[in-house]
Design a protein around this motif. Structure first.
Motif, mmCIF file in Angstrom:
data_model
loop_
_atom_site.group_PDB
_atom_site.id
_atom_site.type_symbol
_atom_site.label_atom_id
_atom_site.label_comp_id
_atom_site.label_asym_id
_atom_site.label_seq_id
_atom_site.Cartn_x
_atom_site.Cartn_y
_atom_site.Cartn_z
ATOM 1 N N GLU A 1 0.428 -0.864 -0.208
ATOM 2 C CA GLU A 1 0.154 -0.190 -0.055
ATOM 3 C C GLU A 1 0.385 1.545 -0.171
ATOM 4 N N MET A 2 0.404 1.875 -0.679
ATOM 5 C CA MET A 2 1.597 3.588 -0.584
ATOM 6 C C MET A 2 1.334 4.764 0.095
ATOM 7 N N ASP A 3 0.040 4.686 0.011
ATOM 8 C CA ASP A 3 -0.796 5.936 1.256
ATOM 9 C C ASP A 3 -0.213 5.431 2.356
ATOM 10 N N PRO A 4 0.083 6.023 3.095
ATOM 11 C CA PRO A 4 1.012 6.244 4.551
ATOM 12 C C PRO A 4 -0.107 5.817 5.495
ATOM 13 N N THR A 5 -1.454 6.341 5.656
ATOM 14 C CA THR A 5 -2.917 6.439 6.225
ATOM 15 C C THR A 5 -3.082 5.268 6.681
ATOM 16 N N ALA A 6 -3.219 4.624 5.516
ATOM 17 C CA ALA A 6 -3.849 3.296 5.101
ATOM 18 C C ALA A 6 -2.781 2.159 5.344
ATOM 19 N N ALA A 7 -1.780 2.538 5.137
ATOM 20 C CA ALA A 7 -0.741 1.521 5.467
ATOM 21 C C ALA A 7 -0.648 1.228 7.047
ATOM 22 N N GLU A 8 -0.376 1.853 7.220
ATOM 23 C CA GLU A 8 -0.429 1.991 8.927
ATOM 24 C C GLU A 8 -1.823 1.087 9.451
ATOM 25 N N ALA A 9 -2.823 1.496 8.992
ATOM 26 C CA ALA A 9 -3.994 0.657 9.412
ATOM 27 C C ALA A 9 -4.040 -0.251 9.201
ATOM 28 N N ALA A 10 -3.637 -0.706 7.857
ATOM 29 C CA ALA A 10 -3.421 -2.277 7.451
ATOM 30 C C ALA A 10 -2.022 -3.482 8.127
ATOM 31 N N GLY A 11 -0.857 -1.887 8.323
ATOM 32 C CA GLY A 11 -0.230 -2.955 9.090
ATOM 33 C C GLY A 11 -0.480 -3.557 10.348
ATOM 34 N N ARG A 12 -1.926 -3.083 11.151
ATOM 35 C CA ARG A 12 -2.570 -3.676 12.139
ATOM 36 C C ARG A 12 -3.046 -4.881 12.158
ATOM 37 N N VAL A 13 -3.774 -4.991 11.117
ATOM 38 C CA VAL A 13 -4.676 -6.050 10.814
ATOM 39 C C VAL A 13 -3.824 -7.660 10.091
ATOM 40 N N LEU A 14 -2.881 -7.163 9.015
ATOM 41 C CA LEU A 14 -2.011 -7.776 8.054
ATOM 42 C C LEU A 14 -0.814 -8.665 9.018
ATOM 43 N N ASP A 15 -0.364 -9.364 8.227
ATOM 44 C CA ASP A 15 0.347 -10.061 8.699
ATOM 45 C C ASP A 15 2.338 -8.763 8.301
ATOM 46 N N ARG A 16 2.587 -8.512 7.090
ATOM 47 C CA ARG A 16 2.885 -7.776 6.853
ATOM 48 C C ARG A 16 2.334 -6.441 6.059
ATOM 49 N N VAL A 17 3.216 -5.607 5.424
ATOM 50 C CA VAL A 17 2.669 -4.808 5.214
ATOM 51 C C VAL A 17 3.170 -3.595 4.198
ATOM 52 N N HIS A 18 4.070 -3.346 2.882
ATOM 53 C CA HIS A 18 4.787 -3.239 2.491
ATOM 54 C C HIS A 18 4.463 -1.411 1.674
ATOM 55 N N ARG A 19 4.985 -0.816 2.932
ATOM 56 C CA ARG A 19 4.482 0.599 2.198
ATOM 57 C C ARG A 19 5.239 0.971 1.366
ATOM 58 N N ALA A 20 4.683 0.915 0.102
ATOM 59 C CA ALA A 20 5.502 1.921 -1.193
ATOM 60 C C ALA A 20 5.405 1.834 -2.692
ATOM 61 N N ASP A 21 6.012 3.099 -3.747
ATOM 62 C CA ASP A 21 5.103 2.695 -4.752
ATOM 63 C C ASP A 21 5.167 0.920 -5.135
ATOM 64 N N VAL A 22 3.941 -0.155 -5.724
ATOM 65 C CA VAL A 22 4.415 -1.517 -6.084
ATOM 66 C C VAL A 22 4.989 -1.757 -7.454
ATOM 67 N N GLU A 23 5.029 -0.012 -7.716
ATOM 68 C CA GLU A 23 5.568 -0.435 -10.103
ATOM 69 C C GLU A 23 7.439 0.755 -9.593
ATOM 70 N N THR A 24 7.870 0.652 -8.121
ATOM 71 C CA THR A 24 9.069 0.790 -8.689
ATOM 72 C C THR A 24 9.679 -0.312 -7.302
ATOM 73 N N LEU A 25 8.705 -0.637 -6.410
ATOM 74 C CA LEU A 25 9.358 -1.530 -5.643
ATOM 75 C C LEU A 25 9.756 -3.206 -5.694
ATOM 76 N N VAL A 26 10.318 -3.912 -5.019
ATOM 77 C CA VAL A 26 11.359 -4.965 -5.734
ATOM 78 C C VAL A 26 10.575 -5.737 -4.086
ATOM 79 N N LEU A 27 9.329 -6.782 -4.526
ATOM 80 C CA LEU A 27 9.104 -7.536 -3.633
ATOM 81 C C LEU A 27 10.460 -8.922 -3.269
ATOM 82 N N PRO A 28 10.936 -8.661 -1.769
ATOM 83 C CA PRO A 28 11.488 -9.581 -1.034
ATOM 84 C C PRO A 28 11.475 -11.094 -1.216
#
Length: 387
Positions: free
Chosen positions: A222-249
């Motif tokens: 999730e790129m939006d910081p507010t939404a990503a912070e909320a998602a981080g409280r319920v999901l196992d892991r959240v990558h806060r980034a632009d998915v078009e430039t993110l290199v997923l590990p």
């Protein structure tokens, strides 16, 4: 002098604030003044600035329609309640009303139909969603109103005063923009899936629901910081980034399902992203993607009339960079080496009788054999598997 003060609750994401304010100014002849208040403050001092007999607390993510205040004030008086709320797509319980529209004009038509079909109807309730609540100042006298806005309806109810819903009034909430549960998407996820990648996970509502129903690991992007912070409280892991430039590990075959709900149309290069993500699917994995249908009647009508107006949300959301029909959406997904094995239309209000338009198009030798069916589809869900 107006009879209503509106207190706009300002949140962290102000993208819909101007739409909210404009709708209030244009649709509320009862309006005396607007007061803006940060969402995390208490309204105690606000009450001293209000002299009108009625006050409404409204989130800056809410758009109102003509007549909303007049109907709610009339319902408040008629019901004897101290506070009243409208129907809305952004609430649960007695206030929940799903909307079948795709643009502002569609919202206004939808709200007008509700006003006509349910004129004067109210319902007593035990709780109100705080996104839009109208209060009678007289009935609140003496109870010490200093609760936070989210707690104010419950505070009023606990003081022994009545709450109600105006069943003839509908307002639109943009708050669900980042918080959609999408049960139709959940239904496409294989029952055996144990690890999921949710691209554009928003606040994690969809993944959070999955985790309450199954033993499953959900990783979000999730790129939006507010939404990503909320998602981080319920999901196992959240990558806060632009998915078009993110290199997923993650190595190839890491996920049993990849969800791309309401994300591809926002990207500069959805073809490239799909090509990079598709190898992350396991051999029996599934991609679930949703795409707005640019062949929906609301868009076709606008084009025929020379209009292409971007909106805060919907098919012509001003943040959409790419547009697809059913066929071009399928081609997009299959360009990544996937095979579309299922397509589900999500329909909204149907178009008018298009027989004359279809006949005219045929006279121009155009193939419009699927136009009538596709003109009512707001969005397509695609289920795809590795080839």
């Amino acid at each position: 002098m107006g009879s209503l003060t509106v207190v706009i609750r300002q949140g962290a994401d102000g993208r819909f604030a101007q739409v909210c304010r404009d709708s209030l100014v244009n649709c509320t002849p009862e309006l005396e003044q607007i007061i803006e208040m940060p969402d995390d403050t208490r309204p105690g001092g606000v009450w001293t600035r209000i002299s009108t007999p009625f006050v409404a607390f409204i989130d800056e993510t809410v758009a109102v329609c003509p007549g909303w205040a007049g109907r709610m004030i009339a319902s408040l008086i008629r019901s004897g309640a101290a506070a009243i709320g409208p129907l809305t797509n952004g609430a649960d319980g007695a206030q929940h009303q799903a909307g079948d529209y795709q643009d502002i004009s569609g919202f206004l038509d939808f709200a007008d139909r509700i006003a006509q079909d349910r004129a004067g109807r109210t319902q007593s309730v035990e709780a109100l969603d705080p996104c839009c609540v109208l209060y009678s100042r007289d009935r609140l006298t003496g109870i010490g109103l200093d609760a936070a806005p989210n707690d104010l309806p419950a505070f009023v109810h606990d003081a022994g005063l009545c709450l109600a819903v105006a069943l003839d009034t509908y307002v639109h909430s943009f708050a669900s923009y980042y918080a959609q549960a999408r049960p139709e998407v959940v239904a496409m996820i294989p029952a055996t899936a144990s690890r999921i990648l949710d691209v554009g996970c928003g606040t994690g509502t969809l993944g959070g629901r999955l985790k309450t129903e199954r033993r499953i690991e959900v990783i979000g992007v999730e790129m939006d910081p507010t939404a990503a912070e909320a998602a981080g409280r319920v999901l196992d892991r959240v990558h806060r980034a632009d998915v078009e430039t993110l290199v997923l590990p993650y190595p190839a075959g890491s996920f049993d399902a990849i969800i791309m709900a309401d994300i591809l149309e926002h990207l500069r290069d959805p073809w490239g992203l799909l090509a990079r993500l598709s190898p992350l699917l396991s051999s029996e994995g599934r991609l679930i993607a949703s795409l707005p249908n640019v062949r929906h009647w609301s868009v076709v009508r606008g084009l025929l009339e020379g209009e292409w107006t971007y909106l805060p949300a919907g098919i012509l959301d001003r943040t959409h960079l790419r547009f697809f029909t059913r066929r071009s959406g399928q081609a997009l997904i299959e360009s990544a080496g996937l095979c579309v094995i299922g397509t589900e239309p999500i329909r909204s209000a149907g178009p008018p009788d298009l027989a004359a338009l279809v006949e005219a198009c045929r006279g121009l030798l155009l193939d419009v054999s699927t136009l009538v069916d596709e003109a009512s589809v707001a969005q397509y869900l695609y289920l795809a598997a590795p080839r």
